[in-house]
Design an enzyme around this catalytic site. Structure first.
Site, short mmCIF file in Angstrom:
data_model
loop_
_atom_site.label_atom_id
_atom_site.label_comp_id
_atom_site.label_asym_id
_atom_site.label_seq_id
_atom_site.Cartn_x
_atom_site.Cartn_y
_atom_site.Cartn_z
N ASN A 1 0.80 -1.23 0.00
CA ASN A 1 0.00 0.00 0.00
C ASN A 1 0.83 1.28 0.00
OD1 ASN A 1 0.75 -0.62 2.67
ND2 ASN A 1 -0.99 0.53 3.48
N GLY B 1 2.03 -5.92 7.34
CA GLY B 1 1.10 -6.57 6.42
C GLY B 1 -0.14 -7.01 7.16
N THR C 1 -1.21 -13.11 7.67
CA THR C 1 0.19 -13.41 7.33
C THR C 1 1.06 -13.38 8.59
OG1 THR C 1 -0.15 -12.42 5.16
CG2 THR C 1 2.12 -12.76 5.84
N ALA C 2 0.77 -12.45 9.48
CA ALA C 2 1.56 -12.35 10.71
C ALA C 2 1.44 -13.62 11.56
CB ALA C 2 1.10 -11.14 11.53
N GLU D 1 3.44 -5.17 12.35
CA GLU D 1 2.55 -4.01 12.15
C GLU D 1 1.43 -4.45 11.23
OE1 GLU D 1 2.76 -1.19 13.63
OE2 GLU D 1 4.77 -1.29 14.48
N CYS E 1 -3.33 1.40 6.46
CA CYS E 1 -3.72 0.68 7.69
C CYS E 1 -4.40 1.61 8.68
CB CYS E 1 -2.50 0.03 8.31
SG CYS E 1 -1.17 1.22 8.59
N GLU F 1 7.23 0.95 16.59
CA GLU F 1 8.33 1.52 15.82
C GLU F 1 8.36 3.03 16.07
OE1 GLU F 1 6.95 0.12 11.94
OE2 GLU F 1 8.37 -1.55 12.03
P1 NAD Z 1 0.12 -9.31 3.21
O1 NAD Z 1 0.17 -9.80 4.60
O2 NAD Z 1 -0.62 -10.08 2.21
O3 NAD Z 1 1.59 -9.15 2.63
C1 NAD Z 1 2.57 -8.37 3.26
C2 NAD Z 1 3.94 -8.89 2.86
O4 NAD Z 1 4.11 -10.19 3.40
C3 NAD Z 1 4.15 -9.02 1.36
O5 NAD Z 1 5.49 -8.69 1.05
C4 NAD Z 1 3.90 -10.49 1.14
O6 NAD Z 1 4.55 -11.00 0.00
C5 NAD Z 1 4.49 -11.09 2.39
N1 NAD Z 1 3.98 -12.42 2.76
C6 NAD Z 1 2.78 -12.99 2.46
N2 NAD Z 1 2.71 -14.24 2.95
C7 NAD Z 1 3.88 -14.48 3.58
C8 NAD Z 1 4.40 -15.59 4.30
N3 NAD Z 1 3.70 -16.72 4.45
N4 NAD Z 1 5.63 -15.49 4.83
C9 NAD Z 1 6.36 -14.37 4.69
N5 NAD Z 1 5.92 -13.29 4.02
C10 NAD Z 1 4.69 -13.32 3.47
O7 NAD Z 1 -0.40 -7.82 3.30
P2 NAD Z 1 -0.70 -6.84 2.07
O8 NAD Z 1 -1.97 -7.27 1.45
O9 NAD Z 1 0.52 -6.68 1.24
O10 NAD Z 1 -0.89 -5.45 2.82
C11 NAD Z 1 -2.11 -5.04 3.35
C12 NAD Z 1 -2.15 -5.28 4.84
O11 NAD Z 1 -1.06 -4.62 5.47
C13 NAD Z 1 -3.39 -4.73 5.49
O12 NAD Z 1 -3.88 -5.64 6.42
C14 NAD Z 1 -2.89 -3.48 6.19
O13 NAD Z 1 -3.65 -3.05 7.27
C15 NAD Z 1 -1.54 -3.89 6.61
N6 NAD Z 1 -0.70 -2.73 6.87
C16 NAD Z 1 -0.34 -2.44 8.17
C17 NAD Z 1 0.43 -1.33 8.44
C18 NAD Z 1 0.86 -0.98 9.84
O14 NAD Z 1 1.81 -0.24 9.98
N7 NAD Z 1 0.19 -1.46 10.87
C19 NAD Z 1 0.84 -0.50 7.39
C20 NAD Z 1 0.44 -0.82 6.10
C21 NAD Z 1 -0.33 -1.94 5.85
#
Ligand code: NAD
Length: 488
Positions: A156, A232, A236-237, A254, A288, A469
């Site tokens: 994003n 992310g 995923t987390a 995050e 986010c 952070e």
């Molecule tokens: P995502 O979790 O799909 O992907 C994030 C990253 O993780 C990508 O680089 C992806 O390739 C990688 N990833 C996916 N599966 C993985 C795995 N099994 N192991 C290791 N890495 C993996 O998230 P997204 O769709 O790219 O982003 C949107 C999400 O991010 C939303 O939920 C949003 O709220 C969150 N976000 C949070 C913050 C914050 O600071 N809290 C900021 C921006 C976005």
């Protein structure tokens, strides 16, 4: 077509200071046209292995540089990105779908500032010291970089969030292997081209492009990467936590949000309405920190709704490179479908869609007909239990509901699994403090949104994350502390 394939941008991994091609590639789309325009390396274990090795080899020299030496290099990198700001902004807008205006004024300037901020803050940390006179002892703490940091970022705010991790990680003396989102890898690759000129030694910053399942997981599971900083989704987390558990890795997570705006009847609506529009729809609602549940006190509910919807209808959605456009394209076809489905579900539950998706028509220029666009959408008469009020939609959709009392709205605002960011609108100082204290939210903005002093902690509660952070928080995360006792 020939013309298209000729113009394809082909990215390469950046390992040990060199660009290296990959054996297979992933298609990357231009969200505003729906065309494939870029090939991103589909890295896996092998590429991650090479990058971790390069980072490990670079660690002894980089970690023994003085903070001032590292600071100067970070500042140089910031200058180089700033010098190419327009090219970076154009690339970010094309790759992500966001408006050129947003990329120019938010994404790239903030990426530059992230580097400058940590270049400065690294010079000012002090560690603790205590005296135990009766025991004849002095205790102090020392902090050292951890080693190879694994950095995983979302699509994003691509360069903005990547530099928010790279800057503190290398400022503290770590070396890094970063994996940007496979959907938005271009600006990270562009930054790699500037590293040598900035004086970043080979192997200090390595970039491995690819999917989460392959490249991301290889990084998370690598035994020589003791620390993972991830931004992310919550799903995923959870996977990363599971996968890294056997190694007892240090994690910073995050994650998502379902952020409330709480608007009391003494709010200054002339400020509140334009800011809440931005907090709902900026960057297509793909931040986010975006607001997606708006609680309005009964006395001003009708007035708020009328004015808010009228303003939302004025937002222009279209070609992201048109500087008069407020909203660009969503990241992907799949994501657009997901966001649209939430609106459909709300309607099926009996909620009302006041503007946007399915209600108003979207006129797009000919080149953008296949882009992933939707209009800012306002939903009302929706129950707190509805998926639209509980789940993160991460698109230009916001719900507006009425409330009566302070007590009630606090309970309802806290009634989701997330706890990232909230806004509170009121001119009553006492109320503002009371409500802010009781909200389960890592960030609370009163009478404003998205104003950030990077010195202070950023991060979420509950399913929105673990860890914080910021100047001190990132320093603590990216260093290992030791307590030393000296008896004299
Ligand atoms: P995502 O979790 O799909 O992907 C994030 C990253 O993780 C990508 O680089 C992806 O390739 C990688 N990833 C996916 N599966 C993985 C795995 N099994 N192991 C290791 N890495 C993996 O998230 P997204 O769709 O790219 O982003 C949107 C999400 O991010 C939303 O939920 C949003 O709220 C969150 N976000 C949070 C913050 C914050 O600071 N809290 C900021 C921006 C976005």
């Amino acid at each position: 077509t020939m013309a298209q394939s000729k113009a394809l941008l082909v990215l390469e991994n950046f390992i040990g200071g060199k660009f290296v091609p990959c054996s297979s590639y992933i298609d990357s789309y231009n969200p505003s046209t729906g065309d494939v325009y870029c090939k991103v390396p589909d890295s896996g274990k092998e590429e991650v292995e090479a990058a971790v090795k390069a980072a490990k080899d670079a660690f002894p020299v980089w970690s023994s540089k003085t903070p001032l030496e590292r600071s100067q290099i970070l500042n140089k990198l910031a200058d180089l990105i700033e010098h190419d700001l327009e090219a970076f902004a154009q690339a970010e807008s094309k790759d992500q779908g966001k408006t050129i205006t947003f990329a120019r004024t938010v994404d790239i300037p903030r990426a530059v500032y992230n580097l400058r901020f940590f270049a400065s803050s690294i010079l000012h940390h002090v560690t603790e010291c205590t005296e135990m006179t009766a025991m004849g002892c002095v205790n102090y703490t020392s902090r050292a970089p951890v080693g190879v940091a694994g950095l995983i970022s979302p699509w994003n705010l691509p360069l903005y969030l990547l530099t928010w991790k790279i800057a503190p990680a290398i400022a503290c003396g770590n070396t890094v292997v970063a994996k940007p989102s496979e959907m938005t890898s271009v600006t990270a690759w562009m930054m790699c081209k500037l590293l040598e000129k900035a004086g970043v030694p080979h192997g200090v910053v390595n970039m491995v492009f690819g999917t989460g399942a392959k490249a991301g997981e290889a990084l998370v599971c690598h035994p020589d990467v003791p620390l993972i900083s991830f931004t992310g989704s919550t799903l995923t987390a959870q996977r990363i936590t599971e996968k890294s558990a056997p190694h007892c890795k240090r994690l910073s997570l995050e994650l998502g949000g379902k952020n409330p705006a709480i608007i009391f009847d003494d709010a200054d609506l002339s400020q509140c309405i334009p800011t809440t529009l931005r907090s709902s729809f900026a960057n297509q609602g793909e931040i986010c920190l975006c607001t997606s549940r708006i609680f309005v006190q009964r006395g001003i509910y009708n007035e708020f709704l009328k004015r808010f919807v009228a303003e939302a209808k004025k937002w222009k959605t279209g070609n992201p490179s048109d500087p008069t456009v407020n909203m660009g394209a969503l990241i992907s076809k799949e994501h657009l479908e997901k966001v649209r489905n939430y609106v459909k579900k709300a309607q099926a539950e009996g909620a009302k869609v006041l503007c946007g998706e399915g209600v108003d028509s979207l006129a797009l220029p000919p080149d953008n007909q296949k882009g992933y666009f939707m209009l800012p959408t306002v939903i009302t008469e929706v129950k707190d239990e509805s998926c639209c009020m509980q789940e993160e939609i991460f698109g230009p959709v916001t719900c507006v509901v009425a409330f009566d009392t302070e007590e009630e709205v606090i309970t309802r605002a806290n009634g989701v699994k997330y706890g990232l960011a909230a806004t509170v609108w009121s001119s009553n100082v006492g109320r503002v403090h009371r409500v802010a204290h009781r909200l389960q939210s890592g960030l609370v903005w009163t009478n404003c949104w998205l104003i950030r002093d990077l010195n202070l902690p950023f991060g979420g509660m509950k399913a929105s994350g673990i860890g914080r952070e910021g100047a001190k928080d990132s320093y603590e995360f990216f260093t290992e502390v030791k307590t030393i006792t000296i008896k004299h």
